[in-house]
Motif scaffolding. Structure first.
Motif, PDB file in Angstrom:
ATOM      1  N   TYR A  46       0.843  -1.195   0.000  1.00  0.00           N
ATOM      2  CA  TYR A  46       0.000   0.000   0.000  1.00  0.00           C
ATOM      3  C   TYR A  46       0.879   1.247   0.000  1.00  0.00           C
ATOM      4  O   TYR A  46       1.855   1.336   0.747  1.00  0.00           O
ATOM      5  N   ALA A  47       0.530   2.220  -0.845  1.00  0.00           N
ATOM      6  CA  ALA A  47       1.310   3.453  -0.930  1.00  0.00           C
ATOM      7  C   ALA A  47       0.543   4.662  -0.402  1.00  0.00           C
ATOM      8  O   ALA A  47       1.014   5.365   0.483  1.00  0.00           O
ATOM      9  N   ASP A  48      -0.665   4.907  -0.931  1.00  0.00           N
ATOM     10  CA  ASP A  48      -1.393   6.106  -0.504  1.00  0.00           C
ATOM     11  C   ASP A  48      -2.795   6.091  -1.096  1.00  0.00           C
ATOM     12  O   ASP A  48      -3.113   5.262  -1.957  1.00  0.00           O
ATOM     13  N   LEU A  97      -4.786  -3.297  10.378  1.00  0.00           N
ATOM     14  CA  LEU A  97      -3.742  -2.277  10.278  1.00  0.00           C
ATOM     15  C   LEU A  97      -3.792  -1.571   8.922  1.00  0.00           C
ATOM     16  O   LEU A  97      -3.595  -0.356   8.845  1.00  0.00           O
ATOM     17  N   LEU A  98      -4.052  -2.308   7.871  1.00  0.00           N
ATOM     18  CA  LEU A  98      -4.174  -1.687   6.554  1.00  0.00           C
ATOM     19  C   LEU A  98      -5.356  -0.726   6.515  1.00  0.00           C
ATOM     20  O   LEU A  98      -5.256   0.380   5.979  1.00  0.00           O
ATOM     21  N   GLU A  99      -6.467  -1.145   7.103  1.00  0.00           N
ATOM     22  CA  GLU A  99      -7.638  -0.273   7.139  1.00  0.00           C
ATOM     23  C   GLU A  99      -7.344   0.993   7.934  1.00  0.00           C
ATOM     24  O   GLU A  99      -7.766   2.089   7.553  1.00  0.00           O
ATOM     25  N   ALA A 100      -6.583   0.855   9.027  1.00  0.00           N
ATOM     26  CA  ALA A 100      -6.230   2.019   9.841  1.00  0.00           C
ATOM     27  C   ALA A 100      -5.324   2.964   9.057  1.00  0.00           C
ATOM     28  O   ALA A 100      -5.491   4.190   9.104  1.00  0.00           O
ATOM     29  N   ARG A 101      -4.351   2.426   8.322  1.00  0.00           N
ATOM     30  CA  ARG A 101      -3.454   3.263   7.515  1.00  0.00           C
ATOM     31  C   ARG A 101      -4.239   4.011   6.440  1.00  0.00           C
ATOM     32  O   ARG A 101      -4.051   5.216   6.233  1.00  0.00           O
ATOM     33  N   ILE A 102      -5.117   3.303   5.751  1.00  0.00           N
ATOM     34  CA  ILE A 102      -5.897   3.911   4.680  1.00  0.00           C
ATOM     35  C   ILE A 102      -6.831   4.989   5.245  1.00  0.00           C
ATOM     36  O   ILE A 102      -6.914   6.094   4.706  1.00  0.00           O
ATOM     37  N   ALA A 103      -7.496   4.664   6.338  1.00  0.00           N
ATOM     38  CA  ALA A 103      -8.428   5.617   6.950  1.00  0.00           C
ATOM     39  C   ALA A 103      -7.697   6.852   7.457  1.00  0.00           C
ATOM     40  O   ALA A 103      -8.177   7.984   7.300  1.00  0.00           O
ATOM     41  N   PHE A 104      -6.522   6.662   8.066  1.00  0.00           N
ATOM     42  CA  PHE A 104      -5.758   7.813   8.558  1.00  0.00           C
ATOM     43  C   PHE A 104      -5.350   8.705   7.392  1.00  0.00           C
ATOM     44  O   PHE A 104      -5.441   9.937   7.477  1.00  0.00           O
ATOM     45  N   ALA A 176       1.116  -0.693  17.144  1.00  0.00           N
ATOM     46  CA  ALA A 176       1.703  -1.731  16.299  1.00  0.00           C
ATOM     47  C   ALA A 176       3.121  -1.382  15.862  1.00  0.00           C
ATOM     48  O   ALA A 176       3.733  -2.126  15.084  1.00  0.00           O
ATOM     49  N   GLY A 177       3.654  -0.264  16.352  1.00  0.00           N
ATOM     50  CA  GLY A 177       5.031   0.106  16.049  1.00  0.00           C
ATOM     51  C   GLY A 177       5.216   0.966  14.817  1.00  0.00           C
ATOM     52  O   GLY A 177       6.347   1.193  14.383  1.00  0.00           O
ATOM     53  N   PHE A 178       4.121   1.450  14.237  1.00  0.00           N
ATOM     54  CA  PHE A 178       4.242   2.301  13.055  1.00  0.00           C
ATOM     55  C   PHE A 178       4.812   3.663  13.452  1.00  0.00           C
ATOM     56  O   PHE A 178       4.598   4.144  14.569  1.00  0.00           O
ATOM     57  N   THR A 179       5.520   4.283  12.520  1.00  0.00           N
ATOM     58  CA  THR A 179       6.181   5.557  12.769  1.00  0.00           C
ATOM     59  C   THR A 179       5.457   6.684  12.055  1.00  0.00           C
ATOM     60  O   THR A 179       5.104   6.559  10.873  1.00  0.00           O
ATOM     61  N   LEU A 180       5.239   7.797  12.747  1.00  0.00           N
ATOM     62  CA  LEU A 180       4.592   8.963  12.157  1.00  0.00           C
ATOM     63  C   LEU A 180       5.657   9.819  11.481  1.00  0.00           C
ATOM     64  O   LEU A 180       6.631  10.242  12.110  1.00  0.00           O
ATOM     65  N   TYR A 190       1.717   7.400   8.400  1.00  0.00           N
ATOM     66  CA  TYR A 190       2.269   6.323   9.220  1.00  0.00           C
ATOM     67  C   TYR A 190       2.907   5.279   8.311  1.00  0.00           C
ATOM     68  O   TYR A 190       2.318   4.881   7.295  1.00  0.00           O
ATOM     69  N   VAL A 191       4.122   4.865   8.671  1.00  0.00           N
ATOM     70  CA  VAL A 191       4.823   3.843   7.894  1.00  0.00           C
ATOM     71  C   VAL A 191       5.206   2.692   8.826  1.00  0.00           C
ATOM     72  O   VAL A 191       5.404   2.879  10.038  1.00  0.00           O
ATOM     73  N   PRO A 192       5.303   1.482   8.279  1.00  0.00           N
ATOM     74  CA  PRO A 192       5.674   0.325   9.095  1.00  0.00           C
ATOM     75  C   PRO A 192       7.043   0.512   9.738  1.00  0.00           C
ATOM     76  O   PRO A 192       7.868   1.292   9.235  1.00  0.00           O
TER      77      PRO A 192
END
Length: 208
Positions: A46-48, A97-104, A176-180, A190-192
């Motif tokens: 996933y990119a953006d 986690l993917l849904e959270a990244r996309i939603a954010f 989950a350890g993702f970095t802002l 947020y990235v893994p």
């Protein structure tokens, strides 16, 4: 999630270039996260998110050894995936986690000022027909203004809801350890753990 969307995405991924995932019909967060999960199983990540007339998702090739090994294993195990065959099973935790990244990314897409402008413009076509349906002449113009103002009064509620969900997704990703990080356009992303921004911070540089 439509089977044809999966087939189209996997076939586009064969190019090795960034891929724009744009379902013909409105797609939910759940569907986008499922498509992103499948992409991860076959060498992409996933990119953006981007918004044209509808939300579209960008995925980029993942050159990491782990991703390439996973892709080789899954293509060997699911050789007909691109033709509507069996797919790797979904993992609930990864989907969350993917849904959270996309939603954010969606909630961080616009500043409050941009949202006010967009909402104000979008409210005009809603207020005009209703106002003129309820009145004529000067009365209709006044009604249009009143209806438009009423719609604009709902903006603070929208901001509150947006911030609530943004905080919710942030907490989940941080746990989950993702970095802002901040991308080149000034957006918070947020990235893994230990990974850079997909596409070197600009997933739209290629493929648009």
């Amino acid at each position: 999630m439509k089977e044809r969307h999966v087939r189209k995405m996997l076939r586009q991924m064969a190019s090795g270039e960034p891929v724009k995932v744009a379902p013909a019909t409105a797609a939910s967060l759940k569907n986008f996260s499922r498509l992103a999960f499948i992409a991860q199983q076959f060498g992409y990540d996933y990119a953006d998110m981007q918004q044209d007339d509808r939300y579209v998702m960008w995925i980029d090739p993942d050159p990491s050894p782990q991703a390439q090994a996973r892709a080789a294993q899954n293509w060997a195990r699911y050789p007909d995936a691109g033709d509507g065959g069996a797919l790797p099973p979904f993992v609930p935790e990864a989907l969350e986690l993917l849904e959270a990244r996309i939603a954010f990314d969606i909630t961080a897409m616009y500043t409050d000022r941009q949202l006010i402008l967009i909402t104000g413009i979008a409210a005009i076509p809603l207020a005009l027909p209703l106002g003129f349906a309820l009145g004529e002449g000067t009365t209709a113009v006044v009604l249009v203004g009143v209806i438009w103002a009423a719609l604009m009064a709902l903006i603070p509620i929208g901001f509150t809801i947006n911030r609530h969900y943004k905080a919710k997704y942030s907490s989940l990703l941080q746990a989950a350890g993702f970095t802002l990080v901040t991308d080149q356009d000034g957006r918070l992303r947020y990235v893994p753990p230990g990974e850079p921004l997909p596409g070197h911070g600009n997933p739209f540089a290629v493929g648009t």
